[in-house]
Design a protein around this motif. Sequence first.
Motif, PDB file in Angstrom:
ATOM      1  N   ASN A   1      69.437   6.455 -29.729  1.00 18.20           N
ATOM      2  CA  ASN A   1      69.773   7.876 -29.727  1.00 18.20           C
ATOM      3  C   ASN A   1      68.503   8.726 -29.745  1.00 18.20           C
ATOM      4  OD1 ASN A   1      71.463  10.188 -29.921  1.00 18.20           O
ATOM      5  ND2 ASN A   1      71.002  10.278 -32.111  1.00 18.20           N
ATOM      6  N   ALA A   2      68.610   9.918 -29.199  1.00 19.72           N
ATOM      7  CA  ALA A   2      67.542  10.924 -29.261  1.00 19.72           C
ATOM      8  C   ALA A   2      66.249  10.483 -28.593  1.00 19.72           C
ATOM      9  CB  ALA A   2      67.274  11.312 -30.724  1.00 19.72           C
ATOM     10  N   LEU A   3      66.362   9.671 -27.563  1.00 23.46           N
ATOM     11  CA  LEU A   3      65.193   9.297 -26.774  1.00 23.46           C
ATOM     12  C   LEU A   3      65.037  10.253 -25.604  1.00 23.46           C
ATOM     13  CD1 LEU A   3      65.703   5.426 -26.635  1.00 23.46           C
ATOM     14  CD2 LEU A   3      64.029   6.669 -28.023  1.00 23.46           C
ATOM     15  N   ALA A   4      63.873  10.221 -24.988  1.00 22.06           N
ATOM     16  CA  ALA A   4      63.679  11.003 -23.772  1.00 22.06           C
ATOM     17  C   ALA A   4      64.651  10.516 -22.703  1.00 22.06           C
ATOM     18  CB  ALA A   4      62.245  10.853 -23.282  1.00 22.06           C
ATOM     19  N   PRO A   5      65.193  11.419 -21.903  1.00 21.05           N
ATOM     20  CA  PRO A   5      66.074  11.001 -20.804  1.00 21.05           C
ATOM     21  C   PRO A   5      65.398   9.943 -19.938  1.00 21.05           C
ATOM     22  CG  PRO A   5      66.114  13.371 -21.040  1.00 21.05           C
ATOM     23  CD  PRO A   5      65.023  12.872 -21.950  1.00 21.05           C
ATOM     24  N   ALA A   6      66.196   9.036 -19.394  1.00 18.26           N
ATOM     25  CA  ALA A   6      65.647   7.917 -18.627  1.00 18.26           C
ATOM     26  C   ALA A   6      66.178   7.909 -17.203  1.00 18.26           C
ATOM     27  CB  ALA A   6      65.983   6.595 -19.311  1.00 18.26           C
ATOM     28  N   TRP A   7      65.310   7.494 -16.287  1.00 16.88           N
ATOM     29  CA  TRP A   7      65.711   7.170 -14.917  1.00 16.88           C
ATOM     30  C   TRP A   7      65.328   5.722 -14.701  1.00 16.88           C
ATOM     31  CZ3 TRP A   7      62.323   6.090 -10.621  1.00 16.88           C
ATOM     32  CH2 TRP A   7      63.011   5.922  -9.402  1.00 16.88           C
ATOM     33  N   ILE A   8      66.306   4.890 -14.374  1.00 19.79           N
ATOM     34  CA  ILE A   8      66.094   3.463 -14.178  1.00 19.79           C
ATOM     35  C   ILE A   8      66.469   3.114 -12.743  1.00 19.79           C
ATOM     36  CG2 ILE A   8      66.747   1.137 -14.923  1.00 19.79           C
ATOM     37  CD1 ILE A   8      67.616   2.391 -17.611  1.00 19.79           C
ATOM     38  N   ALA A   9      65.560   2.472 -12.031  1.00 21.70           N
ATOM     39  CA  ALA A   9      65.836   2.034 -10.661  1.00 21.70           C
ATOM     40  C   ALA A   9      65.619   0.527 -10.582  1.00 21.70           C
ATOM     41  CB  ALA A   9      64.921   2.743  -9.670  1.00 21.70           C
TER      42      ALA A   9
ATOM     43  N   ASP B   1      68.871  -4.322 -16.812  1.00 21.37           N
ATOM     44  CA  ASP B   1      68.622  -2.895 -16.598  1.00 21.37           C
ATOM     45  C   ASP B   1      69.930  -2.115 -16.611  1.00 21.37           C
ATOM     46  OD1 ASP B   1      66.012  -3.630 -16.395  1.00 21.37           O
ATOM     47  OD2 ASP B   1      65.757  -3.073 -14.285  1.00 21.37           O
ATOM     48  N   LEU B   2      70.951  -2.703 -15.996  1.00 22.28           N
ATOM     49  CA  LEU B   2      72.274  -2.079 -16.006  1.00 22.28           C
ATOM     50  C   LEU B   2      72.800  -1.963 -17.437  1.00 22.28           C
ATOM     51  CD1 LEU B   2      74.713  -1.056 -14.305  1.00 22.28           C
ATOM     52  CD2 LEU B   2      75.526  -3.422 -14.284  1.00 22.28           C
ATOM     53  N   ASP B   3      72.654  -3.034 -18.219  1.00 16.77           N
ATOM     54  CA  ASP B   3      73.124  -3.024 -19.598  1.00 16.77           C
ATOM     55  C   ASP B   3      72.375  -1.977 -20.431  1.00 16.77           C
ATOM     56  OD1 ASP B   3      74.877  -5.054 -18.989  1.00 16.77           O
ATOM     57  OD2 ASP B   3      73.649  -6.648 -19.856  1.00 16.77           O
ATOM     58  N   TYR B   4      71.070  -1.864 -20.208  1.00 15.92           N
ATOM     59  CA  TYR B   4      70.283  -0.889 -20.977  1.00 15.92           C
ATOM     60  C   TYR B   4      70.682   0.540 -20.627  1.00 15.92           C
ATOM     61  CZ  TYR B   4      66.212   0.973 -23.464  1.00 15.92           C
ATOM     62  OH  TYR B   4      65.381   1.643 -24.349  1.00 15.92           O
ATOM     63  N   HIS B   5      70.921   0.769 -19.357  1.00 16.75           N
ATOM     64  CA  HIS B   5      71.411   2.088 -18.928  1.00 16.75           C
ATOM     65  C   HIS B   5      72.695   2.453 -19.660  1.00 16.75           C
ATOM     66  CE1 HIS B   5      73.151   5.214 -16.416  1.00 16.75           C
ATOM     67  NE2 HIS B   5      74.143   4.394 -16.086  1.00 16.75           N
TER      68      HIS B   5
ATOM     69  N   ALA C   1      73.753   1.197 -22.488  1.00 20.54           N
ATOM     70  CA  ALA C   1      73.469   1.333 -23.918  1.00 20.54           C
ATOM     71  C   ALA C   1      72.874   2.703 -24.224  1.00 20.54           C
ATOM     72  CB  ALA C   1      72.517   0.228 -24.369  1.00 20.54           C
ATOM     73  N   LEU C   2      72.004   3.186 -23.354  1.00 19.91           N
ATOM     74  CA  LEU C   2      71.431   4.524 -23.548  1.00 19.91           C
ATOM     75  C   LEU C   2      72.519   5.595 -23.514  1.00 19.91           C
ATOM     76  CD1 LEU C   2      68.207   4.363 -21.338  1.00 19.91           C
ATOM     77  CD2 LEU C   2      68.284   4.496 -23.824  1.00 19.91           C
ATOM     78  N   THR C   3      73.356   5.550 -22.499  1.00 20.72           N
ATOM     79  CA  THR C   3      74.391   6.572 -22.375  1.00 20.72           C
ATOM     80  C   THR C   3      75.380   6.490 -23.529  1.00 20.72           C
ATOM     81  OG1 THR C   3      75.669   5.132 -20.889  1.00 20.72           O
ATOM     82  CG2 THR C   3      74.172   6.705 -19.870  1.00 20.72           C
ATOM     83  N   ALA C   4      75.689   5.276 -23.983  1.00 18.85           N
ATOM     84  CA  ALA C   4      76.599   5.126 -25.125  1.00 18.85           C
ATOM     85  C   ALA C   4      75.999   5.717 -26.387  1.00 18.85           C
ATOM     86  CB  ALA C   4      76.934   3.652 -25.347  1.00 18.85           C
ATOM     87  N   ALA C   5      74.657   5.694 -26.479  1.00 19.64           N
ATOM     88  CA  ALA C   5      73.975   6.236 -27.649  1.00 19.64           C
ATOM     89  C   ALA C   5      73.751   7.741 -27.551  1.00 19.64           C
ATOM     90  CB  ALA C   5      72.642   5.528 -27.842  1.00 19.64           C
ATOM     91  N   GLY C   6      74.092   8.319 -26.408  1.00 13.81           N
ATOM     92  CA  GLY C   6      73.921   9.755 -26.233  1.00 13.81           C
ATOM     93  C   GLY C   6      72.619  10.161 -25.578  1.00 13.81           C
TER      94      GLY C   6
END
Length: 198
Positions: free
Chosen positions: A110-118, A129-133, A135-140
């Motif tokens: 939570n509360a991390l800088a927005p991410a762009w993953i390619a 990478d898909l799983d981390y994406h 996980a980030l969105t689930a954490a807000g």
Amino acid sequence: MITGLAARYRDYRLFHTDIAAQPSVDPTRIVIAGASAGGLAAALAIRARDTGPVQPILQLLLYPMLDDRPAPTTGPYRVWGPRSNAFAWNSYLHGTAPALAVPARHHDLNALAPAWIAVGTHDILYRQDLDYHHALTAAGTPSTLTTLDGAFHGFDTIAPRTALARRLRAWFYRLSVTSLIGECWRRSGSGDVRIGEF
């Protein structure tokens, strides 16, 4: 000897002290980025959130290594396979506890800088990478996943003149150099994007 994440965080703090203090640099608009070892940039974003005082506004992660745990593979993979991946993680961690240095092992995203993953669909890192994406969105934490159809790990350095590599570079540079990157990212929010065919 300082290795891995500790060394990169030291360098990041030195950058903020020495470079970001220059009148021509806006310290509130620092972007961190990485390709392949983009997992190090992701770990750096977590470290920056937890210890401060430097807070990036965006993570640009190009086919990043995010999880040191072996993943089920269907291979064969071009350029980067299970052995290369294991060697890279062993070299990076170098005795460091994975819970501290491996982004996918962190439970608080939570509360991390927005991410762009390619990442490419033929990359051994695609699933993590898909799983981390997700996980980030689930954490807000806002995250956008760009799926590169048919692309393998490091394809853009091996075949830089392909249409997909050119589109990827254009996308990367647009996000990293625009002076309005903060405002643009806030408007774009989270989501999934698919480009390609390699």
